[in-house]
Design an enzyme around this catalytic site. Structure first.
Site, PDB file in Angstrom:
ATOM      1  N   CYS A   1       0.843  -1.200   0.000  1.00  0.00           N
ATOM      2  CA  CYS A   1       0.000   0.000   0.000  1.00  0.00           C
ATOM      3  C   CYS A   1       0.882   1.256   0.000  1.00  0.00           C
ATOM      4  CB  CYS A   1      -0.962  -0.059   1.188  1.00  0.00           C
ATOM      5  SG  CYS A   1      -2.289   1.181   1.135  1.00  0.00           S
ATOM      6  N   ILE A   2       0.685   2.175   0.944  1.00  0.00           N
ATOM      7  CA  ILE A   2       1.516   3.380   0.980  1.00  0.00           C
ATOM      8  C   ILE A   2       2.976   3.019   1.254  1.00  0.00           C
ATOM      9  CG2 ILE A   2       1.050   3.817   3.423  1.00  0.00           C
ATOM     10  CD1 ILE A   2       1.214   6.773   2.889  1.00  0.00           C
TER      11      ILE A   2
END
Length: 564
Positions: A288-289
């Protein structure tokens, strides 16, 4: 002093102001709309009049001495049927009139107003209110009001937590039944702890694997427990696994930037892993991030002439944010300007605010379902480890988070080479020249699979690229233990196709995509060597047992943002 508790992020109210403006200014000006509104009103009043002809005999179950378990099904009583019919008619009317009154607005504004109108209509469902929820009233009737008492207790308990409970948290303890893969903390600085996991095989691959989880959540999504843990699985396959545990932001971190997370987070972890394993280079996985942080780190390292990562895995991570999903409706220019005005003073973004925003991407499933069950019916949520993790939020520094939203979501900077800089280096994903593995989940509403696929082309310098698509959503699709042998995944070699064509031509494989990554990774992890079960070295000494200290911190108690 306790902060007021709310179930909606502030941005919803802002968008609803625009929604209300259209209705208050546009609707009265159109005679057709006014006539339609009068027709709806007359239709509903006729229904109300018909209902009240025999209302009192139908509102409550008969009091004939029957046992509670034999009481009628309240949901079939005419009152509640009529309420639902009126609600459905109102929804149809509002949606029809909205479409008629926004035709001249820009397409993105139309989409946002439709989205926020749906948020409003879902919130106004009669089942979200005690007096029009037949199941809640029947529960109260059968329990002689004890369900209402319990519901109030649940509500005030959640006020204390600053969030809606989705799982019975009492069933989980970090370090006892979640985040239990053995290991040691071998690095701690102002931003991260680095976990080194204990080998469970006699031989291990020479090249270590560093996992960079998202910094907006606790890392133990990657280590949910025995037979469910991604870290446990790859340790069992003979990899030397290291993992970053991000610190929940404190007052001392209020000025931390994206650059800080790259330098003191990812690069510090890479250097420690190389030092401990005595390897010039490593493999790395970003989720994800965490994947966005890892991608920008690779570009920085390339510019510095430091080829210290040989292979990279991007797990449910977007590089192209041109279609970020429904989260875009929360990230408006007005919202960003209000954040950026406070950048100089710094601040802390509550992880509970972020968690609430993500929950409202699926409002019925992740908000109102729990309002109905927890508060109106007085039920305790079932224990569910993934939802326990979902509510265990991490606070973020305002400058870092605001940069992330502006540069990636608003500006979509990674699609525009050299339009932004990290650590003084202009960002161009095309300079990354190592093999890359991309994973996406077909049902992911946070990181759309089509967006992950679209971003693959930005890594034009990678000599080998593999895209794998899993079933289910952002969490259940990514965290799909091999031990369960559930779901399936798709692979396809021709990445020149558009996403729809790739999906049509892709091959389906039963089971967890973790097995596919294992096959890809083991051929890129060097030779097998004897496992050494000591931790750290003279520079990076073991500090404490996994899961460490940072993972135990709690997010700020109020659903709000704190600024200096």
């Amino acid at each position: 002093m306790k902060q007021p508790f709310t179930f909606e992020p502030n941005v919803i109210a802002k968008l609803l102001e625009e929604w209300q403006k259209i209705w208050t200014q546009g609707v009265p000006a159109q005679s057709a709309t006014a006539a339609d509104a009068m027709g709806l009103w007359q239709q509903q009043m006729q229904g109300v009049a018909q209902f009240w002809q025999n209302a009192w005999s139908n509102i409550l179950p008969t009091q004939d001495g029957a046992q509670a378990s034999d009481s009628p099904d309240w949901s079939n009583l005419p009152f509640f049927t009529q309420v639902q019919e009126m609600y459905r008619a109102s929804c149809e009317f509002i949606e029809t009139q909205l479409n008629a009154n926004i035709a001249n607005l820009p397409a993105d504004k139309q989409e946002s107003l439709r989205y926020m109108t749906n948020q409003y209509l879902v919130a106004m469902n009669p089942n979200n209110f005690l007096l029009t929820n037949p199941d809640a009233l029947q529960e109260a009737y059968e329990t002689k009001g004890q369900s209402l008492v319990k519901g109030i207790q649940n509500y005030w308990s959640d006020v204390e937590k600053g969030r809606i409970s989705m799982s019975d948290d009492s069933e989980f303890t970090v370090g006892e039944n979640v985040a239990v893969t053995p290991g040691k903390v071998v690095l701690r600085n102002e931003l991260i702890e680095l976990l080194q996991y204990t080998p469970t095989t006699e031989k291990v691959y020479e090249k270590p694997l560093l996992i960079v989880p998202p910094c907006v959540n606790k890392y133990y999504l990657m280590d949910m427990g025995p037979q469910k843990s991604m870290t446990e699985y790859y340790v069992s396959q003979g990899y030397r696994v290291y993992l970053v545990s991000w610190k929940s932001a404190t007052e001392e971190m209020k000025h931390f930037t994206w650059d800080t997370y790259v330098e003191r987070g990812v690069i510090s972890a890479i250097n420690a892993v190389r030092s401990i394993t005595k390897q010039d280079s490593i493999n790395a996985l970003g989720f994800c991030i965490g994947g966005v942080l890892l991608a920008t780190t690779l570009a920085v390292l390339k510019a510095r002439g430091e080829p210290v990562v040989d292979n990279v895995i991007f797990m449910a991570s977007m590089a192209d944010h041109s279609d970020p999903g429904d989260i875009k409706h929360f990230i408006t220019d007005e919202f960003m300007r209000s954040r950026e005005a406070k950048m100089a003073k710094g601040g802390i973004i509550s992880g509970l605010e972020l968690q609430a925003a993500f929950s409202f991407l699926r409002p019925q499933d992740l908000v109102w379902n729990y309002v109905q069950d927890n508060y109106l019916k007085g039920k305790t949520p079932k224990p569910f480890d993934l939802l326990f993790w979902n509510n265990d939020s991490v606070d973020l520094p305002l400058p870092m988070h605001t940069f992330f939203l502006r540069e990636f979501y608003i500006n979509n900077a990674l699609t525009k080479p050299n339009s932004m800089s990290v650590c003084g280096v202009p960002m161009d994903m095309g300079v990354i020249d190592i093999p890359a593995y991309f994973f996406a989940s077909e049902g992911d509403h946070i990181v759309l699979a089509s967006s992950v696929y679209k971003g693959v082309k930005l890594f034009s310098g990678c000599p080998e690229k593999r895209f794998v698509l899993g079933e289910s959503g952002h969490i259940a699709g990514a965290i799909n233990p091999v031990s369960k042998n559930r779901r399936s995944y798709w692979t396809g070699e021709d990445l020149s196709l558009d996403y729809a064509a790739w999906r049509e031509k892709s091959d389906n494989h039963p089971g967890s995509w973790w097995m596919d990554l294992n096959e890809w990774l083991k051929t890129r992890s060097g030779k097998e060597i004897k496992a050494v079960k000591t931790f750290g070295n003279t520079t990076y000494k073991p500090l404490c047992d996994a899961p460490g200290e940072f993972v135990r911190a709690r997010a700020m108690p109020a659903l709000m943002t704190h600024f200096a």
